[in-house]
Design a protein around this motif. Structure first.
Motif, PDB file in Angstrom:
ATOM      1  N   SER A 288      -5.269  30.178 -42.619  1.00 38.42           N
ATOM      2  CA  SER A 288      -6.458  30.755 -41.985  1.00 38.42           C
ATOM      3  C   SER A 288      -7.065  31.856 -42.853  1.00 38.42           C
ATOM      4  O   SER A 288      -8.282  32.012 -42.890  1.00 38.42           O
ATOM      5  N   GLU A 289      -6.229  32.612 -43.578  1.00 36.55           N
ATOM      6  CA  GLU A 289      -6.755  33.642 -44.475  1.00 36.55           C
ATOM      7  C   GLU A 289      -7.456  33.015 -45.678  1.00 36.55           C
ATOM      8  O   GLU A 289      -8.475  33.521 -46.138  1.00 36.55           O
ATOM      9  N   LEU A 290      -6.921  31.907 -46.182  1.00 36.94           N
ATOM     10  CA  LEU A 290      -7.556  31.243 -47.311  1.00 36.94           C
ATOM     11  C   LEU A 290      -8.922  30.668 -46.940  1.00 36.94           C
ATOM     12  O   LEU A 290      -9.803  30.562 -47.794  1.00 36.94           O
ATOM     13  N   LYS A 291      -9.105  30.306 -45.680  1.00 35.81           N
ATOM     14  CA  LYS A 291     -10.409  29.816 -45.238  1.00 35.81           C
ATOM     15  C   LYS A 291     -11.460  30.913 -45.262  1.00 35.81           C
ATOM     16  O   LYS A 291     -12.644  30.646 -45.374  1.00 35.81           O
ATOM     17  N   LYS A 292     -11.029  32.180 -45.180  1.00 37.25           N
ATOM     18  CA  LYS A 292     -11.954  33.312 -45.180  1.00 37.25           C
ATOM     19  C   LYS A 292     -12.393  33.708 -46.589  1.00 37.25           C
ATOM     20  O   LYS A 292     -13.349  34.446 -46.753  1.00 37.25           O
ATOM     21  N   VAL A 293     -11.678  33.220 -47.613  1.00 38.20           N
ATOM     22  CA  VAL A 293     -11.963  33.617 -48.987  1.00 38.20           C
ATOM     23  C   VAL A 293     -13.289  33.012 -49.435  1.00 38.20           C
ATOM     24  O   VAL A 293     -13.582  31.843 -49.169  1.00 38.20           O
ATOM     25  N   ILE A 294     -14.083  33.811 -50.123  1.00 39.71           N
ATOM     26  CA  ILE A 294     -15.322  33.300 -50.712  1.00 39.71           C
ATOM     27  C   ILE A 294     -14.979  32.888 -52.135  1.00 39.71           C
ATOM     28  O   ILE A 294     -14.786  33.721 -53.019  1.00 39.71           O
ATOM     29  N   TRP A 295     -14.859  31.586 -52.357  1.00 37.08           N
ATOM     30  CA  TRP A 295     -14.436  31.068 -53.645  1.00 37.08           C
ATOM     31  C   TRP A 295     -15.603  31.060 -54.613  1.00 37.08           C
ATOM     32  O   TRP A 295     -16.734  30.750 -54.242  1.00 37.08           O
ATOM     33  N   PRO A 296     -15.352  31.370 -55.895  1.00 35.92           N
ATOM     34  CA  PRO A 296     -16.443  31.338 -56.886  1.00 35.92           C
ATOM     35  C   PRO A 296     -16.857  29.899 -57.194  1.00 35.92           C
ATOM     36  O   PRO A 296     -16.056  28.966 -57.096  1.00 35.92           O
ATOM     37  N   THR A 297     -18.105  29.762 -57.601  1.00 39.55           N
ATOM     38  CA  THR A 297     -18.603  28.442 -57.988  1.00 39.55           C
ATOM     39  C   THR A 297     -18.074  28.107 -59.381  1.00 39.55           C
ATOM     40  O   THR A 297     -17.514  28.958 -60.076  1.00 39.55           O
ATOM     41  N   ALA A 298     -18.285  26.875 -59.810  1.00 34.92           N
ATOM     42  CA  ALA A 298     -17.824  26.451 -61.139  1.00 34.92           C
ATOM     43  C   ALA A 298     -18.528  27.264 -62.225  1.00 34.92           C
ATOM     44  O   ALA A 298     -17.907  27.664 -63.224  1.00 34.92           O
ATOM     45  N   LYS A 299     -19.811  27.520 -62.035  1.00 28.63           N
ATOM     46  CA  LYS A 299     -20.570  28.304 -63.019  1.00 28.63           C
ATOM     47  C   LYS A 299     -20.020  29.724 -63.118  1.00 28.63           C
ATOM     48  O   LYS A 299     -19.850  30.264 -64.215  1.00 28.63           O
ATOM     49  N   GLN A 300     -19.705  30.337 -61.974  1.00 31.78           N
ATOM     50  CA  GLN A 300     -19.135  31.676 -61.981  1.00 31.78           C
ATOM     51  C   GLN A 300     -17.782  31.688 -62.678  1.00 31.78           C
ATOM     52  O   GLN A 300     -17.464  32.616 -63.433  1.00 31.78           O
ATOM     53  N   MET A 301     -16.974  30.657 -62.463  1.00 35.84           N
ATOM     54  CA  MET A 301     -15.666  30.595 -63.101  1.00 35.84           C
ATOM     55  C   MET A 301     -15.789  30.501 -64.617  1.00 35.84           C
ATOM     56  O   MET A 301     -15.022  31.121 -65.354  1.00 35.84           O
ATOM     57  N   VAL A 302     -16.768  29.743 -65.108  1.00 35.89           N
ATOM     58  CA  VAL A 302     -16.989  29.637 -66.552  1.00 35.89           C
ATOM     59  C   VAL A 302     -17.392  30.995 -67.108  1.00 35.89           C
ATOM     60  O   VAL A 302     -16.876  31.439 -68.142  1.00 35.89           O
TER      61      VAL A 302
END
Length: 109
Positions: free
Chosen positions: A61-75
């Motif tokens: 449930s905590e991982l669902k709250k995370v705002i994951w970076p996009t592929a472009k942001q990761m690059v």
């Protein structure tokens, strides 16, 4: 009695008038906080395994709250890290090289 001060509590000390008192938020004493903590600990110990079984669902449930970076942001972030590492490696290598030259001059090797 002035409007700035509250009536004295059981210990005879005047209660401060801060934001909590002005907004109506409740205040708790240390003894009340310890009693609440003891109640929570006893409630947690009644769970099966002390709450170990609920750990993985809570992680999910905590991982669902995370705002994951996009592929472009990761690059972009990865590129920034690599550039920083290259600069720091060059800086440390340069300092090491200069220190080596200084030691050779001092020792006359």
């Amino acid at each position: 009695m002035s409007e700035d001060r509250q009536p004295a509590n059981e210990a005879g000390a005047a209660r401060p008038t801060g934001k909590r008192q002005l907004t109506g938020a409740s205040t708790t004493s240390t003894a009340q906080m310890e009693a609440k903590k003891a109640t929570r600990v006893s409630d947690d110990s009644e769970k099966v395994g002390g709450g170990v079984a609920s750990f993985l669902p809570e992680v999910g449930s905590e991982l669902k709250k995370v705002i994951w970076p996009t592929a472009k942001q990761m690059v972009v972030y990865t590129t920034i890290v690599f550039v920083f590492l290259i600069i720091m490696t060059a800086l440390v290598s340069g300092v090491d090289w200069l220190a080596g030259l200084g030691v050779e001059k001092v020792l006359g090797a």
